[in-house]
Design a protein around this motif. Structure first.
Motif, mmCIF file in Angstrom:
data_model
loop_
_atom_site.group_PDB
_atom_site.id
_atom_site.type_symbol
_atom_site.label_atom_id
_atom_site.label_comp_id
_atom_site.label_asym_id
_atom_site.label_seq_id
_atom_site.Cartn_x
_atom_site.Cartn_y
_atom_site.Cartn_z
ATOM 1 N N ASP A 67 -4.168 -11.017 -0.974
ATOM 2 C CA ASP A 67 -2.819 -10.795 -0.311
ATOM 3 C C ASP A 67 -1.688 -11.062 -1.360
ATOM 4 O O ASP A 67 -2.175 -12.034 -2.332
ATOM 5 C CB ASP A 67 -2.654 -11.421 1.092
ATOM 6 C CG ASP A 67 -2.946 -13.091 0.731
ATOM 7 O OD1 ASP A 67 -2.410 -13.651 -0.077
ATOM 8 O OD2 ASP A 67 -3.632 -13.577 1.659
ATOM 9 N N VAL A 68 -0.505 -10.821 -1.156
ATOM 10 C CA VAL A 68 0.508 -11.081 -2.366
ATOM 11 C C VAL A 68 0.754 -12.609 -2.134
ATOM 12 O O VAL A 68 0.777 -13.250 -3.467
ATOM 13 C CB VAL A 68 1.835 -10.314 -1.636
ATOM 14 C CG1 VAL A 68 3.029 -10.854 -2.574
ATOM 15 C CG2 VAL A 68 1.729 -8.862 -1.920
ATOM 16 N N MET A 97 6.290 -7.063 -5.689
ATOM 17 C CA MET A 97 6.142 -7.725 -4.528
ATOM 18 C C MET A 97 5.761 -9.211 -4.796
ATOM 19 O O MET A 97 6.231 -10.276 -4.250
ATOM 20 C CB MET A 97 5.175 -7.164 -3.739
ATOM 21 C CG MET A 97 5.312 -5.752 -3.159
ATOM 22 S SD MET A 97 3.886 -5.007 -2.248
ATOM 23 C CE MET A 97 4.564 -3.520 -1.784
ATOM 24 N N GLN A 101 7.764 -12.665 -3.823
ATOM 25 C CA GLN A 101 7.109 -13.688 -2.985
ATOM 26 C C GLN A 101 6.965 -15.045 -3.845
ATOM 27 O O GLN A 101 7.545 -16.264 -3.219
ATOM 28 C CB GLN A 101 5.618 -13.250 -2.780
ATOM 29 C CG GLN A 101 4.711 -14.311 -1.884
ATOM 30 C CD GLN A 101 5.178 -14.310 -0.316
ATOM 31 O OE1 GLN A 101 5.599 -13.412 0.028
ATOM 32 N NE2 GLN A 101 4.810 -15.660 0.083
ATOM 33 N N PHE A 189 1.708 -5.859 2.518
ATOM 34 C CA PHE A 189 2.754 -6.603 2.097
ATOM 35 C C PHE A 189 3.985 -6.388 3.096
ATOM 36 O O PHE A 189 4.250 -5.082 3.166
ATOM 37 C CB PHE A 189 3.165 -6.533 0.674
ATOM 38 C CG PHE A 189 4.281 -7.659 0.419
ATOM 39 C CD1 PHE A 189 4.152 -8.793 0.457
ATOM 40 C CD2 PHE A 189 5.421 -7.066 0.105
ATOM 41 C CE1 PHE A 189 5.283 -9.766 0.182
ATOM 42 C CE2 PHE A 189 6.743 -7.928 -0.299
ATOM 43 C CZ PHE A 189 6.400 -9.265 -0.164
#
Length: 262
Positions: A67-68, A97, A101, A189
């Motif tokens: 995951d991001v 992305m 984040q 995301f």
């Protein structure tokens, strides 16, 4: 070669030049080769840092899903290992992305340059994204899969450059499991609270991007408090297709926000 660690995972990175640090975060599945032109142009008045996302190149490739947030933590581990206090982040696709984040979570980013990306994975064309993937041992497939990465006609017009890129991809791209895990991270995301990302942000988007529609880039720039948008006649891999235009855009951002005289 420098290696950072996040938990049990080793993350390879390398730097060149001296000055304010500009760190690059690549798109899903691709190796750091996609930054070659920009790194060569920028290294000197700035320090460039490129690294392999987990699942890619010389970094570890744990099983997915990814995951991001985890990839942003990997980036933080790399920057901390290198002793970077502040950073200018350049991210493309999935890497954009990750840059978003990281800017929200860690507070090191002085500027963001976000290329061919979106804050909403549902706006990514999942089929076009998966079409970028190809086995590293199949040069014909590696060449053919670049058609979706560039604007129409580019692959056919530049066969020697495409052959060179296919060779780099065979050496540096993610394997099939890394590709799948990174694609999943990109599609899943979502960052609805973009108002919290107050970092000056340059959003650059290829007008012929088949993976992330250019409208998503315009919306991203609008939703960021300090976002500006620049469209370029290119496909998804803006940094590889139009490196000179992107170099100019990044130089303008760095001249405004970085101390290039030390």
């Amino acid at each position: 070669m420098p290696t950072a660690t996040n938990g049990d995972e080793d993350l390879y990175y390398e730097t060149a030049g001296a000055g304010p640090t500009v760190a690059f975060v690549e798109p899903a599945g691709y190796g750091a080769w996609c930054w070659s032109w920009l790194v060569d142009a920028l290294a000197g008045p700035v320090e460039t840092l490129v690294w392999d996302l987990r699942g890619t190149g010389r970094s570890d490739a744990p099983p997915g899903p990814y995951d991001v947030a985890t990839l942003a933590a990997d980036l933080e581990a790399v920057l901390a290992d290198h002793g970077t206090r502040t950073v200018h982040l350049v991210g493309a696709g999935l890497g954009g992305m990750v840059a978003l984040q990281h800017a929200r979570e860690y507070g090191r980013a002085t500027t963001l340059a976000l290329l061919g990306t979106t804050a909403d994975g549902s706006r990514v064309d999942a089929d076009a994204l998966r079409d970028l993937q190809a086995p590293r041992d199949d040069r014909d497939a590696l060449r053919a899969s670049l058609t979706e990465a560039f604007s129409p006609g580019v692959v056919e017009a530049h066969p020697e450059a495409v052959d060179r890129i296919a060779g780099w991809r065979a050496d540096d791209d993610a394997g099939p499991d890394g590709w799948d895990a990174q694609i999943g991270a990109m599609l899943d995301f979502e960052m609805p609270d973009l108002y919290t990302v107050t970092t000056p942000s340059l959003v650059v988007h290829g007008r012929a991007d088949a993976v992330v529609p250019v409208e998503a880039g315009r919306d991203l720039a609008e939703d960021l408090p300090k976002g500006t948008f620049e469209g370029i006649d290119a496909g998804h891999l803006v940094a590889a297709e139009e490196p000179t235009l992107l170099e100019d855009a990044l130089a303008g951002q760095l001249n405004e926000h970085a101390d290039l005289d030390g």
